[in-house]
Design a protein around this motif. Sequence first.
Motif, PDB file in Angstrom:
ATOM      1  N   ASN A  70      11.139  -7.481   4.974  1.00 29.26           N
ATOM      2  CA  ASN A  70      12.144  -8.602   5.410  1.00 29.26           C
ATOM      3  C   ASN A  70      11.613  -9.753   5.160  1.00 29.26           C
ATOM      4  O   ASN A  70      12.424 -10.788   5.174  1.00 29.26           O
ATOM      5  N   PHE A  71      10.589 -10.310   4.955  1.00 32.45           N
ATOM      6  CA  PHE A  71       9.628 -11.243   4.330  1.00 32.45           C
ATOM      7  C   PHE A  71       9.238 -11.401   2.939  1.00 32.45           C
ATOM      8  O   PHE A  71       9.813 -12.295   2.131  1.00 32.45           O
ATOM      9  N   ALA A  72       8.391 -10.399   2.614  1.00 27.96           N
ATOM     10  CA  ALA A  72       7.767 -10.182   1.419  1.00 27.96           C
ATOM     11  C   ALA A  72       8.517  -9.379   0.533  1.00 27.96           C
ATOM     12  O   ALA A  72       8.400  -9.273  -0.691  1.00 27.96           O
ATOM     13  N   TYR A  73       9.273  -8.319   1.171  1.00 30.95           N
ATOM     14  CA  TYR A  73       9.881  -7.277   0.242  1.00 30.95           C
ATOM     15  C   TYR A  73      11.081  -6.697   1.450  1.00 30.95           C
ATOM     16  O   TYR A  73      11.069  -6.931   2.458  1.00 30.95           O
ATOM     17  N   ARG A  74      11.952  -6.177   0.511  1.00 32.39           N
ATOM     18  CA  ARG A  74      13.120  -5.324   1.321  1.00 32.39           C
ATOM     19  C   ARG A  74      13.203  -4.020   0.827  1.00 32.39           C
ATOM     20  O   ARG A  74      13.383  -3.901  -0.254  1.00 32.39           O
ATOM     21  N   ASP A  75      13.238  -3.415   1.987  1.00 28.64           N
ATOM     22  CA  ASP A  75      13.404  -1.793   1.315  1.00 28.64           C
ATOM     23  C   ASP A  75      14.964  -1.437   0.785  1.00 28.64           C
ATOM     24  O   ASP A  75      15.788  -2.221   1.262  1.00 28.64           O
ATOM     25  N   LYS A  76      14.871  -0.656  -0.135  1.00 28.85           N
ATOM     26  CA  LYS A  76      16.139  -0.355  -0.699  1.00 28.85           C
ATOM     27  C   LYS A  76      16.250   1.107  -1.300  1.00 28.85           C
ATOM     28  O   LYS A  76      15.131   1.847  -1.223  1.00 28.85           O
ATOM     29  N   LYS A  77      17.266   1.383  -1.824  1.00 34.67           N
ATOM     30  CA  LYS A  77      17.161   2.928  -2.297  1.00 34.67           C
ATOM     31  C   LYS A  77      16.456   2.917  -3.525  1.00 34.67           C
ATOM     32  O   LYS A  77      16.510   1.950  -4.369  1.00 34.67           O
ATOM     33  N   GLY A  78      15.742   4.156  -3.596  1.00 36.43           N
ATOM     34  CA  GLY A  78      14.606   4.122  -5.019  1.00 36.43           C
ATOM     35  C   GLY A  78      13.627   4.151  -4.323  1.00 36.43           C
ATOM     36  O   GLY A  78      13.135   4.074  -3.275  1.00 36.43           O
ATOM     37  N   LEU A  79      12.576   4.291  -5.619  1.00 30.48           N
ATOM     38  CA  LEU A  79      10.973   4.387  -5.146  1.00 30.48           C
ATOM     39  C   LEU A  79      10.510   3.089  -4.638  1.00 30.48           C
ATOM     40  O   LEU A  79       9.396   3.189  -3.897  1.00 30.48           O
ATOM     41  N   LEU A  80      10.756   1.944  -5.200  1.00 29.59           N
ATOM     42  CA  LEU A  80      10.074   0.494  -5.034  1.00 29.59           C
ATOM     43  C   LEU A  80      11.068  -0.146  -4.211  1.00 29.59           C
ATOM     44  O   LEU A  80      12.289  -0.261  -4.714  1.00 29.59           O
ATOM     45  N   PRO A  81      10.525  -1.176  -3.288  1.00 30.01           N
ATOM     46  CA  PRO A  81      11.462  -2.066  -2.644  1.00 30.01           C
ATOM     47  C   PRO A  81      11.740  -3.279  -3.702  1.00 30.01           C
ATOM     48  O   PRO A  81      11.361  -3.394  -4.802  1.00 30.01           O
ATOM     49  N   GLU A  82      12.599  -4.047  -3.234  1.00 31.43           N
ATOM     50  CA  GLU A  82      12.914  -5.415  -3.855  1.00 31.43           C
ATOM     51  C   GLU A  82      11.997  -6.549  -3.184  1.00 31.43           C
ATOM     52  O   GLU A  82      11.672  -6.576  -1.976  1.00 31.43           O
ATOM     53  N   GLY A  83      11.131  -6.725  -4.344  1.00 34.13           N
ATOM     54  CA  GLY A  83      10.101  -7.945  -3.954  1.00 34.13           C
ATOM     55  C   GLY A  83      10.798  -9.385  -3.807  1.00 34.13           C
ATOM     56  O   GLY A  83      11.629  -9.886  -4.634  1.00 34.13           O
ATOM     57  N   LEU A  84      10.344 -10.011  -2.603  1.00 32.79           N
ATOM     58  CA  LEU A  84      11.432 -11.193  -2.142  1.00 32.79           C
ATOM     59  C   LEU A  84      10.316 -12.471  -2.304  1.00 32.79           C
ATOM     60  O   LEU A  84      10.928 -13.289  -2.372  1.00 32.79           O
ATOM     61  N   LEU A  85       9.383 -12.115  -2.827  1.00 33.34           N
ATOM     62  CA  LEU A  85       8.451 -13.279  -3.541  1.00 33.34           C
ATOM     63  C   LEU A  85       8.325 -13.684  -4.847  1.00 33.34           C
ATOM     64  O   LEU A  85       7.345 -14.178  -5.467  1.00 33.34           O
ATOM     65  N   LYS A  86       9.235 -13.146  -5.620  1.00 35.46           N
ATOM     66  CA  LYS A  86       9.565 -13.110  -7.044  1.00 35.46           C
ATOM     67  C   LYS A  86       9.309 -14.859  -7.460  1.00 35.46           C
ATOM     68  O   LYS A  86       9.611 -15.546  -6.873  1.00 35.46           O
ATOM     69  N   GLY A  87       8.792 -14.758  -8.539  1.00 33.43           N
ATOM     70  CA  GLY A  87       8.653 -16.095  -9.203  1.00 33.43           C
ATOM     71  C   GLY A  87       7.184 -17.104  -8.508  1.00 33.43           C
ATOM     72  O   GLY A  87       7.172 -17.934  -8.985  1.00 33.43           O
ATOM     73  N   LYS A  88       6.605 -16.285  -7.655  1.00 36.19           N
ATOM     74  CA  LYS A  88       5.455 -17.396  -7.305  1.00 36.19           C
ATOM     75  C   LYS A  88       4.224 -16.687  -7.904  1.00 36.19           C
ATOM     76  O   LYS A  88       3.777 -15.560  -7.593  1.00 36.19           O
ATOM     77  N   PRO A  89       3.698 -17.305  -9.017  1.00 39.00           N
ATOM     78  CA  PRO A  89       2.327 -16.755  -9.428  1.00 39.00           C
ATOM     79  C   PRO A  89       1.336 -16.975  -8.646  1.00 39.00           C
ATOM     80  O   PRO A  89       1.315 -17.675  -7.649  1.00 39.00           O
TER      81      PRO A  89
END
Length: 195
Positions: free
Chosen positions: A106-125
């Motif tokens: 809920n800060f760096a990622y969020r669990d969702k349906k499927g194998l992998l979570p939603e990454g919440l730090l997208k776009g930060k190289p």
Amino acid sequence: MKTLVIYTYPNHKSLNYAFLQEVIKGSNENSNIKELQVLDLYEEGFNPLLVFNEHKRRRDMYRDPQTEKYRMQITWADKIVFVYPIWWGRPPAMLMGYIDQLFAANFAYRDKKGLLPEGLLKGKPVVCVSTMKGPTKYPLLWLNNAHKTLMRKALFNFVGIKKVKFFEFGNMESPKGKQAKKLEKIYRYFKKVAR
């Protein structure tokens, strides 16, 4: 570009500290980098220990008041740089403790349906500048690239970070380690990097 540098080494009279100084020097001379923050985990006295009990639950890590300032730094940053040694084929426990606490659900990622979570730090190289006593090819040839696999796949890709640049410098305790040349390489990279 706002850059956060996370430094993990207990000695300021070390080669790792010299690499940190080259990151700072190059960044300060780069017109693309508008702001720079440095977090020295040892100097900060960061506590790497995870504590879970009836008052502190794992699912609430994303709002833990003790790590709020560090979450704000990550949110603030457009680019994150890690400077650390490779010990036993992986980053130091201090840095892994920071990652354990900060790269939370809920800060760096969020669990969702499927194998992998939603990454919440997208776009930060991310850039990883690491040193080791052994040969540069040691992690690749003997450890099946364990360090890069851990950092890129198990951590950064999991939280949505796709652009990861590695500088793995080996032979750093050898008189033939070309330390000055490697320090210059880091300075030049940070002086020119755009994103």
